[in-house]
Design a protein around this motif. Structure first.
Motif, short mmCIF file in Angstrom:
data_model
loop_
_atom_site.label_atom_id
_atom_site.label_comp_id
_atom_site.label_asym_id
_atom_site.label_seq_id
_atom_site.Cartn_x
_atom_site.Cartn_y
_atom_site.Cartn_z
N LEU A 35 -4.67 7.90 11.70
CA LEU A 35 -4.81 6.56 11.10
C LEU A 35 -3.48 5.82 11.14
N VAL A 36 -3.58 4.48 11.13
CA VAL A 36 -2.37 3.66 11.13
C VAL A 36 -2.55 2.59 10.05
N ALA A 37 -1.54 2.45 9.20
CA ALA A 37 -1.60 1.40 8.17
C ALA A 37 -1.00 0.12 8.76
N ASP A 38 -1.34 -1.05 8.15
CA ASP A 38 -0.74 -2.29 8.63
C ASP A 38 0.67 -2.46 8.06
N ALA A 39 1.29 -3.61 8.34
CA ALA A 39 2.70 -3.81 7.94
C ALA A 39 2.87 -3.75 6.42
N ARG A 40 1.79 -4.00 5.66
CA ARG A 40 1.89 -3.95 4.20
C ARG A 40 1.33 -2.64 3.65
N GLY A 41 1.26 -1.63 4.51
CA GLY A 41 0.85 -0.29 4.07
C GLY A 41 -0.64 -0.17 3.79
N ARG A 42 -1.44 -1.13 4.27
CA ARG A 42 -2.87 -1.12 3.94
C ARG A 42 -3.71 -0.56 5.08
N LEU A 43 -4.88 -0.04 4.70
CA LEU A 43 -5.78 0.57 5.69
C LEU A 43 -7.00 -0.30 5.90
N ALA A 44 -7.45 -0.36 7.16
CA ALA A 44 -8.67 -1.12 7.47
C ALA A 44 -9.87 -0.19 7.28
N GLY B 22 0.83 -1.21 0.00
CA GLY B 22 0.00 0.00 0.00
C GLY B 22 0.87 1.26 0.00
N ALA B 23 0.48 2.25 -0.84
CA ALA B 23 1.32 3.46 -1.02
C ALA B 23 0.98 4.53 0.02
N THR B 24 0.99 4.14 1.30
CA THR B 24 0.53 5.07 2.34
C THR B 24 1.67 5.79 3.07
N SER B 25 2.94 5.40 2.78
CA SER B 25 4.03 5.91 3.63
C SER B 25 4.19 7.43 3.54
N ALA B 26 3.81 8.04 2.40
CA ALA B 26 4.03 9.49 2.26
C ALA B 26 2.84 10.31 2.76
N LEU B 27 1.79 9.64 3.26
CA LEU B 27 0.54 10.37 3.57
C LEU B 27 0.54 11.04 4.94
N ASN B 28 1.58 10.78 5.74
CA ASN B 28 1.64 11.33 7.10
C ASN B 28 0.34 11.00 7.86
N LEU B 29 0.03 9.71 7.89
CA LEU B 29 -1.25 9.26 8.46
C LEU B 29 -1.40 9.60 9.95
#
Ligand code: FAD
Length: 470
Positions: free
Chosen positions: A284-293, A272-279
């Motif tokens: 919010l917190v992404a899982d180990a594979r960058g994915r969101l629940a 998942g391409a979430t690392s640049a989103l400053n979640l």
């Protein structure tokens, strides 16, 4: 001054695009932020459309569909080059982008090129390529940032001999031989497309089975077709290293066996391409594979006005389902009732030959203890199959013995990804075997396979005739 929107969409792939248009059609102000050079996402620029265009071009230039009549050596064009494949690809992609830009313009959706990151739960910052930063506030957000290929450090990606599933479409020459690492949907598609070009292909997969979510009988048929045409399958083997020897990749399997080839495609997973989103800024917190629940019916994240849809939420990671998720999220954000997506959606695998599946596999039906019967049709039993020179292809239908309801349809062969929709409609409308028995199908068509498979099941389900007394 901070510009404000009712709906801010991050990412312009299938999920973002469909959500943005839906929100705009409902009369809301919408901003789509896209970091890529052009709108469309992985789907348009490196995934779905490029791989399907490549496949279509290969089938046309090789004369693949005519080989049943004219033999395996038949070709429409003798020397097929990477440039031949790219020409059609670029035209198709330009057209897709054009249509999408026009759609955004027609619906007054604002688009902005740049990298988005959250500042807090209601604001994002967008950094343009020039370094300029703009801040926007929104009432609702959709995170539709998709995924990028997983690139382990011990694989020497160089965009020349070693590719991932995004950059393979930029290749400038065709390989003399190819190793594909990962026999998921993407790996299987590319392996079979290159094999249709008569490139020797080795497909490596740590699991013992290919595509284990598909009915086993269909996969056995598919595997047989691949082996028959010379694809080497190395199942149950893990690539522990990729070395470069004389400028060519060598995949090391389980530290022992070595597979040399001219080119290597690494297609084992996406993140998942979430690392640049400053979640963290929006809680919010992404899982180990960058994915969101998300909440499965509304696509709301843990922060209710921030939605997420598409590949960033994980399975099934299809363009088709991503679009539906985006649309449902937009409707929910603006209080428009939208029923959740049906349980059964079709899965299309654009390998050569195609596979498509909807509903339960035979293994699933057995696992749930449902009494069932199967009907099988082979495409060579249909007149359309004779006309087209099809040697292979089959359809399998699974029927409940108690209710006669259609539980699943599984197809391998020409047109599978189109044919599946008949089965999907009957299944989701809760239809039974009798639909196929009682209705007439166009003749000659491949769709006639439904009738043949249904009759096959029906004949097995008939009570045994009473013994004739003498
Ligand atoms: C080789 C391949 C073949 C495929 N074939 C099929 C197929 O045949 N059928 C099918 O249904 N699906 C297929 N898929 C899957 C399909 O491409 C995806 O399911 C789909 O693209 C997911 O859409 P999405 O909207 O989630 O995101 P994507 O299409 O991944 O788009 C996300 C966008 O977000 C942008 N972005 C990311 N981070 C930011 C940020 N911080 N700021 C701004 N923008 C950002 C990215 O640049 C990208 O443009 C295939 C995928 C691949 C890789």
């Amino acid at each position: 001054m901070v510009k404000s929107y009712e709906f801010i969409v991050i990412g312009s792939g299938p999920a973002g695009r469909r959500a943005a248009i839906q929100a705009a059609k409902l009369g809301h102000s919408v901003l789509v932020v896209e970091k890529g050079r052009r709108v469309g996402g992985v789907s348009v620029h490196s995934g779905t459309i490029p791989s399907k265009t490549l496949r279509e071009t290969v089938l046309n230039l090789t004369g693949w569909r005519e080989r049943g009549f004219y033999g395996r050596a038949y070709r429409v064009k003798d020397k097929i080059t990477a440039a031949d494949l790219m020409m059609r690809l670029h035209k198709t992609l330009d057209h897709e982008v054009d249509v999408l830009e026009h759609q955004f313009a027609r619906n007054s959706v604002d688009t902005l090129r740049g990298m988005a990151r959250f500042v807090d739960t209601h604001r994002i910052e967008v950094t343009a390529e020039t370094g300029e930063v703009h801040t926007f506030s929104g009432n609702n957000f959709l995170i539709a940032v998709g995924t990028h290929p997983f690139r382990p450090e011990n694989v020497p990606f160089d965009g020349e001999n070693v590719y991932d599933s995004d950059d393979i479409i930029n290749m400038t020459r065709l390989p003399r031989s190819l190793t594909v690492v990962g026999a998921g949907v993407i790996g299987v598609e590319y392996a079979t497309i290159f094999s249709a070009l008569d490139v020797p292909v080795t497909l490596v997969e740590p699991r013992r089975n290919l595509l284990d979510f598909v009915d086993r009988e269909i996969i056995e048929e598919f595997t047989h077709i691949l082996r028959d045409r010379g694809v080497t399958l190395r199942l149950g083997c893990t690539v522990t290293d990729v070395e470069m020897v004389d400028g060519r990749p060598v995949a090391v399997l389980d530290g022992m066996r070595r597979v040399r080839s001219d080119m290597l495609l690494y297609a084992a997973g996406r993140t998942g391409a979430t690392s640049a989103l400053n979640l963290e800024a929006c809680g919010l917190v992404a899982d180990a594979r960058g994915r969101l629940a998300v909440e499965p019916n509304t696509y709301q994240t843990a922060v209710p006005h921030i939605y997420a849809a598409g590949d960033v939420i994980g399975f099934p990671s299809l363009a088709s389902t991503s679009m539906e998720q985006g649309r449902i999220a937009a409707c929910h954000a603006f209080h428009v009732p939208a029923p959740p997506a049906p349980d059964y959606f079709p899965y299309g695998i654009y390998a050569v030959p195609e596979l498509s599946t909807v509903g339960m596999s035979e293994q699933e039906v057995q696992g749930r203890g449902i009494p069932y019967e199967c009907g099988i049709a082979r495409f060579r039993e249909t007149s359309r199959g004779h006309i087209m020179g099809l040697d292979d292809g089959m359809m399998k239908m699974i029927i409940s013995l108690k209710t006669r309801r259609l539980l699943g349809v599984h197809i391998v062969g020409e047109g599978a990804t189109e044919l599946i929709h008949i089965g999907q409609a009957v299944m989701n409308l809760k239809g039974t075997l009798d639909y196929f028995i009682e209705n007439t199908f166009n003749y000659p068509t491949l769709a006639e396979a439904y009738k043949i498979a249904a009759l096959d099941a029906w004949n097995r389900m008939m009570p045994a005739p009473a013994p004739v007394s003498t």
